[in-house]
Each structure stands twice: as C-alpha cells, then as structure tokens.
Scaffold this motif. Structure first.
Motif, PDB file in Angstrom:
ATOM      1  N   CYS A  60      -0.429   3.750   2.830  1.00 22.24           N
ATOM      2  CA  CYS A  60      -1.050   4.348   1.649  1.00 22.24           C
ATOM      3  C   CYS A  60      -0.396   3.840   0.374  1.00 22.24           C
ATOM      4  O   CYS A  60       0.822   3.908   0.227  1.00 22.24           O
ATOM      5  N   ARG A  61      -1.208   3.349  -0.565  1.00 25.60           N
ATOM      6  CA  ARG A  61      -0.682   2.933  -1.870  1.00 25.60           C
ATOM      7  C   ARG A  61      -1.046   3.920  -2.968  1.00 25.60           C
ATOM      8  O   ARG A  61      -0.465   3.884  -4.034  1.00 25.60           O
ATOM      9  N   CYS A  62      -1.987   4.822  -2.708  1.00 29.15           N
ATOM     10  CA  CYS A  62      -2.364   5.792  -3.748  1.00 29.15           C
ATOM     11  C   CYS A  62      -1.401   6.973  -3.765  1.00 29.15           C
ATOM     12  O   CYS A  62      -1.370   7.733  -4.722  1.00 29.15           O
ATOM     13  N   GLU A  63      -0.615   7.135  -2.713  1.00 25.92           N
ATOM     14  CA  GLU A  63       0.395   8.184  -2.577  1.00 25.92           C
ATOM     15  C   GLU A  63      -0.205   9.592  -2.550  1.00 25.92           C
ATOM     16  O   GLU A  63       0.464  10.570  -2.816  1.00 25.92           O
ATOM     17  N   ARG A  64      -1.470   9.704  -2.222  1.00 31.72           N
ATOM     18  CA  ARG A  64      -2.125  11.012  -2.181  1.00 31.72           C
ATOM     19  C   ARG A  64      -2.592  11.402  -0.776  1.00 31.72           C
ATOM     20  O   ARG A  64      -3.152  12.467  -0.587  1.00 31.72           O
ATOM     21  N   SER A  65      -2.345  10.562   0.178  1.00 27.94           N
ATOM     22  CA  SER A  65      -2.769  10.822   1.552  1.00 27.94           C
ATOM     23  C   SER A  65      -2.056  12.042   2.131  1.00 27.94           C
ATOM     24  O   SER A  65      -0.848  12.208   1.953  1.00 27.94           O
ATOM     25  N   ALA A  66      -2.779  12.865   2.837  1.00 30.20           N
ATOM     26  CA  ALA A  66      -2.176  13.997   3.542  1.00 30.20           C
ATOM     27  C   ALA A  66      -1.367  13.504   4.740  1.00 30.20           C
ATOM     28  O   ALA A  66      -0.581  14.258   5.288  1.00 30.20           O
ATOM     29  N   ARG A  67      -1.556  12.245   5.113  1.00 35.06           N
ATOM     30  CA  ARG A  67      -0.826  11.645   6.234  1.00 35.06           C
ATOM     31  C   ARG A  67       0.210  10.634   5.749  1.00 35.06           C
ATOM     32  O   ARG A  67       0.648   9.783   6.496  1.00 35.06           O
ATOM     33  N   TYR A  68       0.587  10.697   4.474  1.00 34.17           N
ATOM     34  CA  TYR A  68       1.507   9.736   3.876  1.00 34.17           C
ATOM     35  C   TYR A  68       2.718   9.530   4.769  1.00 34.17           C
ATOM     36  O   TYR A  68       3.259  10.513   5.268  1.00 34.17           O
ATOM     37  N   PRO A  69       3.099   8.306   5.062  1.00 32.15           N
ATOM     38  CA  PRO A  69       2.788   7.054   4.392  1.00 32.15           C
ATOM     39  C   PRO A  69       1.554   6.331   4.920  1.00 32.15           C
ATOM     40  O   PRO A  69       1.266   5.220   4.523  1.00 32.15           O
ATOM     41  N   TYR A  70       0.810   6.978   5.815  1.00 33.94           N
ATOM     42  CA  TYR A  70      -0.390   6.352   6.369  1.00 33.94           C
ATOM     43  C   TYR A  70      -1.614   6.735   5.548  1.00 33.94           C
ATOM     44  O   TYR A  70      -1.735   7.867   5.081  1.00 33.94           O
ATOM     45  N   CYS A  71      -2.513   5.810   5.390  1.00 35.38           N
ATOM     46  CA  CYS A  71      -3.745   6.041   4.631  1.00 35.38           C
ATOM     47  C   CYS A  71      -4.673   6.989   5.382  1.00 35.38           C
ATOM     48  O   CYS A  71      -4.836   6.876   6.589  1.00 35.38           O
ATOM     49  N   ASP A  72      -5.277   7.930   4.643  1.00 35.90           N
ATOM     50  CA  ASP A  72      -6.290   8.807   5.226  1.00 35.90           C
ATOM     51  C   ASP A  72      -7.628   8.685   4.489  1.00 35.90           C
ATOM     52  O   ASP A  72      -8.521   9.485   4.680  1.00 35.90           O
ATOM     53  N   GLY A  73      -7.743   7.684   3.615  1.00 37.28           N
ATOM     54  CA  GLY A  73      -8.992   7.457   2.891  1.00 37.28           C
ATOM     55  C   GLY A  73      -9.092   8.184   1.566  1.00 37.28           C
ATOM     56  O   GLY A  73     -10.113   8.069   0.877  1.00 37.28           O
ATOM     57  N   THR A  74      -8.074   8.909   1.158  1.00 37.75           N
ATOM     58  CA  THR A  74      -8.105   9.666  -0.098  1.00 37.75           C
ATOM     59  C   THR A  74      -8.348   8.762  -1.300  1.00 37.75           C
ATOM     60  O   THR A  74      -8.898   9.200  -2.301  1.00 37.75           O
ATOM     61  N   HIS A  75      -7.985   7.504  -1.215  1.00 35.62           N
ATOM     62  CA  HIS A  75      -8.136   6.557  -2.322  1.00 35.62           C
ATOM     63  C   HIS A  75      -9.594   6.213  -2.627  1.00 35.62           C
ATOM     64  O   HIS A  75      -9.884   5.668  -3.696  1.00 35.62           O
ATOM     65  N   ARG A  76     -10.493   6.526  -1.724  1.00 34.33           N
ATOM     66  CA  ARG A  76     -11.902   6.123  -1.907  1.00 34.33           C
ATOM     67  C   ARG A  76     -12.416   6.554  -3.267  1.00 34.33           C
ATOM     68  O   ARG A  76     -12.172   7.664  -3.714  1.00 34.33           O
ATOM     69  N   GLY A  77     -13.104   5.633  -3.934  1.00 37.15           N
ATOM     70  CA  GLY A  77     -13.627   5.894  -5.259  1.00 37.15           C
ATOM     71  C   GLY A  77     -12.679   5.423  -6.358  1.00 37.15           C
ATOM     72  O   GLY A  77     -13.012   5.502  -7.533  1.00 37.15           O
ATOM     73  N   SER A  78     -11.507   4.921  -5.973  1.00 36.58           N
ATOM     74  CA  SER A  78     -10.566   4.394  -6.956  1.00 36.58           C
ATOM     75  C   SER A  78     -10.418   2.891  -6.733  1.00 36.58           C
ATOM     76  O   SER A  78     -10.989   2.332  -5.797  1.00 36.58           O
ATOM     77  N   ASP A  79      -9.615   2.254  -7.568  1.00 36.70           N
ATOM     78  CA  ASP A  79      -9.382   0.823  -7.393  1.00 36.70           C
ATOM     79  C   ASP A  79      -8.149   0.547  -6.527  1.00 36.70           C
ATOM     80  O   ASP A  79      -7.754  -0.591  -6.346  1.00 36.70           O
ATOM     81  N   VAL A  80      -7.555   1.592  -5.960  1.00 36.07           N
ATOM     82  CA  VAL A  80      -6.382   1.465  -5.092  1.00 36.07           C
ATOM     83  C   VAL A  80      -6.859   1.330  -3.646  1.00 36.07           C
ATOM     84  O   VAL A  80      -7.737   2.056  -3.203  1.00 36.07           O
ATOM     85  N   THR A  81      -6.264   0.388  -2.934  1.00 33.47           N
ATOM     86  CA  THR A  81      -6.593   0.200  -1.524  1.00 33.47           C
ATOM     87  C   THR A  81      -5.306   0.221  -0.709  1.00 33.47           C
ATOM     88  O   THR A  81      -4.232  -0.102  -1.219  1.00 33.47           O
ATOM     89  N   PRO A  82      -5.398   0.577   0.562  1.00 32.81           N
ATOM     90  CA  PRO A  82      -4.193   0.575   1.400  1.00 32.81           C
ATOM     91  C   PRO A  82      -3.763  -0.852   1.716  1.00 32.81           C
ATOM     92  O   PRO A  82      -4.552  -1.793   1.617  1.00 32.81           O
ATOM     93  N   LEU A  83      -2.517  -0.989   2.092  1.00 25.59           N
ATOM     94  CA  LEU A  83      -2.011  -2.274   2.564  1.00 25.59           C
ATOM     95  C   LEU A  83      -2.071  -2.238   4.083  1.00 25.59           C
ATOM     96  O   LEU A  83      -1.459  -1.372   4.709  1.00 25.59           O
ATOM     97  N   LYS A  84      -2.837  -3.139   4.644  1.00 19.74           N
ATOM     98  CA  LYS A  84      -3.029  -3.149   6.092  1.00 19.74           C
ATOM     99  C   LYS A  84      -2.088  -4.164   6.728  1.00 19.74           C
ATOM    100  O   LYS A  84      -1.937  -5.275   6.223  1.00 19.74           O
ATOM    101  N   ILE A  85      -1.448  -3.741   7.817  1.00 24.66           N
ATOM    102  CA  ILE A  85      -0.565  -4.629   8.564  1.00 24.66           C
ATOM    103  C   ILE A  85      -0.909  -4.541  10.039  1.00 24.66           C
ATOM    104  O   ILE A  85      -1.509  -3.563  10.485  1.00 24.66           O
ATOM    105  N   VAL A  86      -0.521  -5.553  10.776  1.00 29.93           N
ATOM    106  CA  VAL A  86      -0.697  -5.571  12.223  1.00 29.93           C
ATOM    107  C   VAL A  86       0.672  -5.777  12.852  1.00 29.93           C
ATOM    108  O   VAL A  86       1.381  -6.731  12.522  1.00 29.93           O
ATOM    109  N   LEU A  87       1.039  -4.862  13.726  1.00 29.63           N
ATOM    110  CA  LEU A  87       2.280  -5.003  14.483  1.00 29.63           C
ATOM    111  C   LEU A  87       1.945  -5.629  15.823  1.00 29.63           C
ATOM    112  O   LEU A  87       1.063  -5.147  16.531  1.00 29.63           O
ATOM    113  N   GLU A  88       2.635  -6.681  16.153  1.00 35.63           N
ATOM    114  CA  GLU A  88       2.400  -7.383  17.412  1.00 35.63           C
ATOM    115  C   GLU A  88       2.928  -6.598  18.600  1.00 35.63           C
ATOM    116  O   GLU A  88       2.437  -6.746  19.715  1.00 35.63           O
ATOM    117  N   GLN A  89       3.944  -5.776  18.361  1.00 33.12           N
ATOM    118  CA  GLN A  89       4.523  -4.961  19.431  1.00 33.12           C
ATOM    119  C   GLN A  89       4.977  -3.632  18.848  1.00 33.12           C
ATOM    120  O   GLN A  89       5.172  -3.507  17.646  1.00 33.12           O
TER     121      GLN A  89
END
Length: 79
Positions: free
Chosen positions: A25-54
C-alpha cells in the motif's frame, strides 16, 4: 497531523510471506496496511506490486521514507 488510518506503527512491518504476488500500500489508508486493500481507488496513488519467488520473511516499510520501496531500509530511525 494525525496518522493515516491504515498506518499502525512507525517502525517496519515484519511478516512471513508466501511465494507469489503481493501489493504494498502506498496510500497508507488500507485497513490491511502494509498490504493494499483497494482503498486508493479513485486517486492517483497505486500500490507497488512485487512477486516473491519463494516464501520468506519480509520487512515492509511503514514510514514511507525508505529508499528501497517497499522494503524497510532503516529510514524510520532517522525521522
């Protein structure tokens, strides 16, 4: 200034994460912070997506001052 509702602490969040996709989460408003829960929708802030190989323990930044997003680099100690 009040803390955003999603931010629960000034230090990092440490969590064991499974392999696969994760959205920090980059908007810092997610109820699941630090994970994105979609609260940013409607703003210009987007989450940073990563992929963990393991599955591994991840130290997620919670102060938004890190130079290594989305991971903690200790910047919260200098704030």
């Amino acid at each position: 200034m009040a803390e955003p509702p999603g931010r629960k602490q000034k230090g990092p969040f440490v969590d064991h994460c499974e392999a696969g996709k994760h959205a920090w989460c980059r908007c810092e408003r997610s109820a699941r912070y630090p994970y994105c829960d979609g609260t940013h929708r409607g703003s210009d802030v987007t989450p940073l997506k990563i992929v963990l190989e393991q599955a591994k323990t991840v130290v997620w930044c919670a102060c938004a001052a890190t130079g290594n997003q989305p991971f903690c680099d200790g910047s919260h100690c200098r704030l």
